[in-house]
Design an enzyme around this catalytic site. Structure first.
Site, PDB file in Angstrom:
ATOM      1  N   LYS A  39     -10.125   3.138  -2.360  1.00 51.14           N
ATOM      2  CA  LYS A  39      -9.712   1.635  -0.488  1.00 51.14           C
ATOM      3  C   LYS A  39     -11.125   2.085  -0.390  1.00 51.14           C
ATOM      4  O   LYS A  39     -11.747   3.288   0.010  1.00 51.14           O
ATOM      5  CB  LYS A  39      -8.687   2.948   0.061  1.00 51.14           C
ATOM      6  CG  LYS A  39      -8.708   1.944   1.463  1.00 51.14           C
ATOM      7  CD  LYS A  39      -7.410   2.426   2.703  1.00 51.14           C
ATOM      8  CE  LYS A  39      -7.568   1.609   3.379  1.00 51.14           C
ATOM      9  NZ  LYS A  39      -6.153   2.108   4.578  1.00 51.14           N
ATOM     10  N   CYS A  41      -6.119  -2.900   3.559  1.00 49.26           N
ATOM     11  CA  CYS A  41      -5.416  -2.876   3.928  1.00 49.26           C
ATOM     12  C   CYS A  41      -6.641  -2.789   5.071  1.00 49.26           C
ATOM     13  O   CYS A  41      -6.632  -4.288   5.098  1.00 49.26           O
ATOM     14  CB  CYS A  41      -4.727  -1.493   3.735  1.00 49.26           C
ATOM     15  SG  CYS A  41      -3.020  -1.455   6.017  1.00 49.26           S
ATOM     16  N   GLU A  69       0.703  -0.747  -0.241  1.00 54.02           N
ATOM     17  CA  GLU A  69      -0.576  -0.078   0.283  1.00 54.02           C
ATOM     18  C   GLU A  69       1.230   0.898  -0.139  1.00 54.02           C
ATOM     19  O   GLU A  69       1.450   1.597   0.642  1.00 54.02           O
ATOM     20  CB  GLU A  69      -1.024   0.018   1.078  1.00 54.02           C
ATOM     21  CG  GLU A  69      -1.794   1.372   1.789  1.00 54.02           C
ATOM     22  CD  GLU A  69      -2.611   1.108   3.052  1.00 54.02           C
ATOM     23  OE1 GLU A  69      -3.239   2.525   2.832  1.00 54.02           O
ATOM     24  OE2 GLU A  69      -2.007   0.818   3.726  1.00 54.02           O
TER      25      GLU A  69
END
Length: 257
Positions: free
Chosen positions: A110, A144, A44
């Site tokens: 995200k 994540c 990431e």
């Protein structure tokens, strides 16, 4: 369509808010890949570390990194996945890029921004999952904090591979290990996690634990040091396990709105 997918996971330190240094480091790593692979996975925010001050970067860095990824994919003859700080106008995204060796790109923003670090105050949250096909395998790449939300990863499209790129800190690494294995088991999919190592400029320590789990949640590869991990994902393992166990056929019927 391929019977297997060969992947490389690059686990390394990140230079804080220094895209050039990070691109140079990853270029060396990519050039050192010792096996023929189809897919290369980076962590990431691989050009900066998990920064909440994206305004420190030049606006041109977004497209510079995309161009760099395209070049590396072409040279390596392999697709590349990683997330980066991406700027559009005055808005910032934690954007995952999938870059095909032919130069085409797809992206995922995200969904679950990390409120504990005020990521939700800095970056625009995504709204749509990305399911893509590559060499006959269906991939679902996420980022994540998404790992903590199983419904978002729910395998309703019969994807084959679930991928998480991350900056997951050492104090909560047990959760990373446990949840990656759980996502593999519940979705009956190969599950890959690529994390960083080292300490960032905010003092957060990262211990890696990049790994690949098979459809049954069994560990294929795992590492805690700076390294490149290799794994081969086999179509027959997916098909035979799902045909034998059929757990996905029994999942609850609901959808997100």
């Amino acid at each position: 369509m391929s019977d297997n997918l060969k992947i490389a996971l690059i686990q390394t330190h990140l230079n804080w808010e220094n895209p050039l240094a990070n691109r140079n480091n990853f270029e060396k790593k990519i050039n050192s890949i010792s096996e023929e692979v189809d897919l290369i996975i980076l962590p990431e925010m691989f050009t900066t570390g998990f920064t909440m001050t994206p305004q420190h970067l030049a606006a041109s860095e977004s497209e510079t990194t995309v161009a760099w990824m395209k070049k590396q994919a072409t040279i390596a003859k392999a697709a590349i996945i990683g997330s980066m700080v991406y700027q559009e106008g005055d808005k910032f995204y934690n954007r995952l890029l999938f870059v095909d060796p032919d130069g085409s790109t797809k992206h995922y923003d995200k969904k679950h921004t990390f409120t504990l670090a005020y990521e939700d105050k800095v970056y625009q949250a995504g709204k749509t999952r990305l399911i893509l096909e590559y060499k006959g395998f269906k991939l679902c790449p996420l980022i994540c904090y998404d790992l903590r939300f199983p419904v978002w990863a729910r395998n309703t499209e019969a994807y084959d591979v679930l991928i998480y790129v991350a900056n997951w800190p050492k104090p909560r690494i047990n959760a990373w290990d446990t949840l990656l294995k759980a996502r593999a088991i519940e979705n009956m999919a190969y599950t890959i996690g690529v994390n960083r190592i080292g300490t960032d400029d905010l003092g957060h320590e990262y211990s890696g634990h990049s790994a690949v789990y098979n459809v049954l949640g069994e560990t294929m590869v795992h590492a805690e040091k700076e390294t490149i991990l290799y794994a081969q994902l086999e179509r027959e393992h997916i098909i035979s396990t799902r045909n034998k166990l059929k757990f996905l056929d029994d999942q609850d019927a609901f959808s997100l709105k």
